[in-house]
Design an enzyme around this catalytic site. Structure first.
Site, PDB file in Angstrom:
ATOM      1  CG  ASP A  60      -2.078  -1.046   1.400  1.00  0.00           C
ATOM      2  OD1 ASP A  60      -2.449  -1.363   0.140  1.00  0.00           O
ATOM      3  OD2 ASP A  60      -2.451  -1.420   2.233  1.00  0.00           O
ATOM      4  CE1 TYR A 118       3.940  -6.553   3.518  1.00  0.00           C
ATOM      5  CE2 TYR A 118       3.321  -8.798   3.688  1.00  0.00           C
ATOM      6  CZ  TYR A 118       3.386  -7.638   3.097  1.00  0.00           C
ATOM      7  OH  TYR A 118       2.971  -7.580   1.947  1.00  0.00           O
TER       8      TYR A 118
END
Length: 270
Positions: A60, A118
């Site tokens: 994003d 992540y």
């Protein structure tokens, strides 16, 4: 038929690193800056033909990548240095190719991936940072990383992550398999490291937002398990900010033999 058209099509994978703070996300969009658009432009210049890339995970706006993987097809015959040094010469300073690998026709950066990892980096200090302000999330209240670590373990395994899923998520199912989640303190930095087969939209940032509430003592350790069982996004904490999040690695079957680099972000111990 031109000489280029006579060349066989080859498939190439690249490892990509980028600072996402000045981009509206990975995916190419009209009239805004995207990482994909900059990379495709640089590759097209080196290949001397239009190039379209496919990525392992579409990050994003504001999210970074140290271990993004992409693939593309081309008829251009170039040395590996052209796809690394040559492409980097045509990229802005906040995007870089880290490695190149010729891959078989069945490889796909997204669909061949078996897991994604992540790291979320929190700068836990009463005063905000300046130098790394776009690469960490500042949280001024003291955080108990060990408490966060204990609370997070209920998320391991295959679960319905509706409580940590963005309302606008388009995935067909909220079920994901979390392989590990670790919360570790490095001095003033608290790092949430999470690996799963895949993630629903905003899953990591929503988990981190709730873990910070636990770490700050605003919620009990048992709250994470309660949220998971409730399957209700409105009960969990606010979504953590984008700037602390990094896509650090993507796993593939061993037979593809893709390079493995230090995990990053590079200012932290691996």
């Amino acid at each position: 038929m031109s000489e280029m058209e006579q060349q066989p099509i080859c498939k190439i994978a690249l490892g990509i690193e980028y600072d996402g703070s000045k981009y509206y996300g990975w995916q190419r969009q009209n009239e805004v800056r995207s990482v994909q658009e900059k990379l495709e432009k640089a590759l097209s210049q080196v290949a001397n033909e239009p190039i379209t890339v496919f990525c392992a995970g579409r990050t994003d706006a504001g999210v970074h990548g140290t271990g993004q993987v992409v693939h593309f097809e081309t008829r251009a015959q170039r040395k590996d240095a052209a796809w690394t040094l040559g492409v980097n010469a045509n990229l802005p300073g906040d995007i870089a190719v880290r490695w190149v690998k010729h891959v078989p026709a069945d490889f796909h950066a997204r669909f061949s991936a078996t897991a994604r990892r992540y790291r979320y980096v929190i700068y836990n200090h009463r005063l905000r940072p300046a130098v790394l302000s776009q690469g960490v999330t500042h949280f001024h209240q003291p955080l108990d990383a060990e408490r966060m670590q204990r609370a997070a373990q209920c998320l391991l395994g295959e679960n319905d992550f509706t409580s940590f899923r963005a309302v606008q998520c388009q995935s067909r199912t909220p079920w994901r398999n979390v392989m590990h989640i670790n919360v570790t303190r490095y001095g003033a930095y608290v790092v949430v490291d999470i690996k799963a087969n895949a993630f629903v939209h905003h899953m990591v940032r929503n988990i981190v937002g709730s873990l910070m509430e636990v770490g700050a003592g605003n919620q009990p350790e048992s709250w994470m398990a309660e949220l998971l069982a409730a399957k209700d996004r409105t009960l969990a904490a606010a979504t953590a900010k984008a700037e602390g999040l990094y896509l650090v690695s993507v796993d593939y079957p061993a037979h593809y033999d893709l390079p493995v680099l230090p995990m990053g972000p590079l200012f932290l111990a691996d």
